[in-house]
Design a protein around this motif. Structure first.
Motif, short mmCIF file in Angstrom:
data_model
loop_
_atom_site.label_atom_id
_atom_site.label_comp_id
_atom_site.label_asym_id
_atom_site.label_seq_id
_atom_site.Cartn_x
_atom_site.Cartn_y
_atom_site.Cartn_z
N HIS A 19 0.84 -1.21 0.00
CA HIS A 19 0.00 0.00 0.00
C HIS A 19 0.87 1.25 0.00
CE1 HIS A 19 -2.71 3.11 1.59
NE2 HIS A 19 -3.66 2.42 0.98
N ALA A 20 1.94 1.26 0.78
CA ALA A 20 2.84 2.42 0.81
C ALA A 20 3.50 2.62 -0.54
CB ALA A 20 3.89 2.22 1.90
N ASP A 21 3.88 1.54 -1.21
CA ASP A 21 4.49 1.65 -2.53
C ASP A 21 3.50 2.22 -3.54
OD1 ASP A 21 6.57 1.11 -4.53
OD2 ASP A 21 5.15 -0.42 -5.25
N ARG A 22 2.27 1.75 -3.53
CA ARG A 22 1.25 2.25 -4.45
C ARG A 22 0.93 3.71 -4.17
NH1 ARG A 22 1.87 0.42 -8.63
NH2 ARG A 22 3.84 0.07 -7.65
N MET A 23 0.88 4.10 -2.90
CA MET A 23 0.60 5.50 -2.57
C MET A 23 1.75 6.41 -3.02
SD MET A 23 -2.40 5.65 -1.39
CE MET A 23 -2.45 7.29 -0.74
N ALA A 24 2.98 5.93 -2.89
CA ALA A 24 4.12 6.72 -3.37
C ALA A 24 4.07 6.87 -4.88
CB ALA A 24 5.42 6.06 -2.94
N PHE A 25 3.72 5.80 -5.59
CA PHE A 25 3.60 5.87 -7.05
C PHE A 25 2.51 6.85 -7.44
CE2 PHE A 25 1.39 4.50 -10.89
CZ PHE A 25 2.42 4.57 -11.80
N TRP A 26 1.35 6.79 -6.78
CA TRP A 26 0.23 7.68 -7.10
C TRP A 26 0.61 9.13 -6.81
CZ3 TRP A 26 -3.68 7.73 -10.10
CH2 TRP A 26 -4.68 8.69 -9.94
N SER A 27 1.32 9.37 -5.73
CA SER A 27 1.75 10.73 -5.40
C SER A 27 2.69 11.27 -6.48
CB SER A 27 2.45 10.73 -4.05
OG SER A 27 2.97 12.00 -3.76
N ASN A 28 3.63 10.46 -6.93
CA ASN A 28 4.55 10.89 -7.99
C ASN A 28 3.80 11.14 -9.29
OD1 ASN A 28 6.76 10.75 -6.30
ND2 ASN A 28 7.25 8.67 -6.90
N PHE A 29 2.83 10.30 -9.60
CA PHE A 29 2.06 10.45 -10.83
C PHE A 29 1.25 11.75 -10.81
CE2 PHE A 29 -1.92 9.79 -13.16
CZ PHE A 29 -1.42 9.55 -14.43
N THR A 30 0.55 12.02 -9.71
CA THR A 30 -0.25 13.24 -9.64
C THR A 30 0.62 14.48 -9.60
OG1 THR A 30 -0.45 13.00 -7.25
CG2 THR A 30 -2.25 12.12 -8.59
N SER A 31 1.77 14.39 -8.97
CA SER A 31 2.68 15.52 -8.94
C SER A 31 3.19 15.83 -10.35
CB SER A 31 3.86 15.21 -8.02
OG SER A 31 4.79 16.26 -8.04
N GLY A 32 3.56 14.81 -11.09
CA GLY A 32 4.01 15.02 -12.47
C GLY A 32 2.92 15.59 -13.34
N THR A 33 1.69 15.12 -13.15
CA THR A 33 0.55 15.63 -13.91
C THR A 33 0.32 17.10 -13.59
OG1 THR A 33 -0.44 13.44 -13.89
CG2 THR A 33 -1.88 15.29 -14.42
N LYS A 34 0.42 17.45 -12.33
CA LYS A 34 0.23 18.84 -11.92
C LYS A 34 1.25 19.76 -12.60
CE LYS A 34 1.71 20.15 -7.93
NZ LYS A 34 1.91 20.39 -6.48
N TYR A 35 2.52 19.35 -12.59
CA TYR A 35 3.55 20.19 -13.20
C TYR A 35 3.40 20.25 -14.72
CZ TYR A 35 5.82 20.49 -8.68
OH TYR A 35 6.09 20.74 -7.37
N ALA A 36 2.92 19.20 -15.33
CA ALA A 36 2.69 19.23 -16.78
C ALA A 36 1.56 20.20 -17.12
CB ALA A 36 2.35 17.83 -17.28
N VAL A 37 0.50 20.21 -16.33
CA VAL A 37 -0.61 21.14 -16.57
C VAL A 37 -0.15 22.57 -16.37
CG1 VAL A 37 -2.84 21.89 -15.68
CG2 VAL A 37 -2.42 19.47 -16.08
N ILE A 38 0.63 22.82 -15.33
CA ILE A 38 1.15 24.18 -15.09
C ILE A 38 2.02 24.62 -16.26
CG2 ILE A 38 2.72 25.51 -13.64
CD1 ILE A 38 1.62 23.91 -11.24
#
Length: 52
Positions: A19-38
């Protein structure tokens, strides 16, 4: 003859570690998406300023 390397031995995963690994992956994915949109918004604004 070619030798196949031995794969590293992994410890069995616990549910918490998985679960911790999946949450870390999801956090990195959403962070990358946020910076791409910006970056796209900044690009469109600069195009609007310089091309219009």
């Amino acid at each position: 003859m070619a030798e196949t390397p031995n794969s590293p031995q992994h410890e069995p995963l616990t549910v918490e570690a998985f679960h911790a690994d999946r949450m870390a992956f999801w956090s990195n994915f959403t962070s990358g998406t946020k910076y791409a949109v910006i970056a796209l918004v900044v690009l469109v604004l600069l195009m609007w300023i310089f091309l219009v």
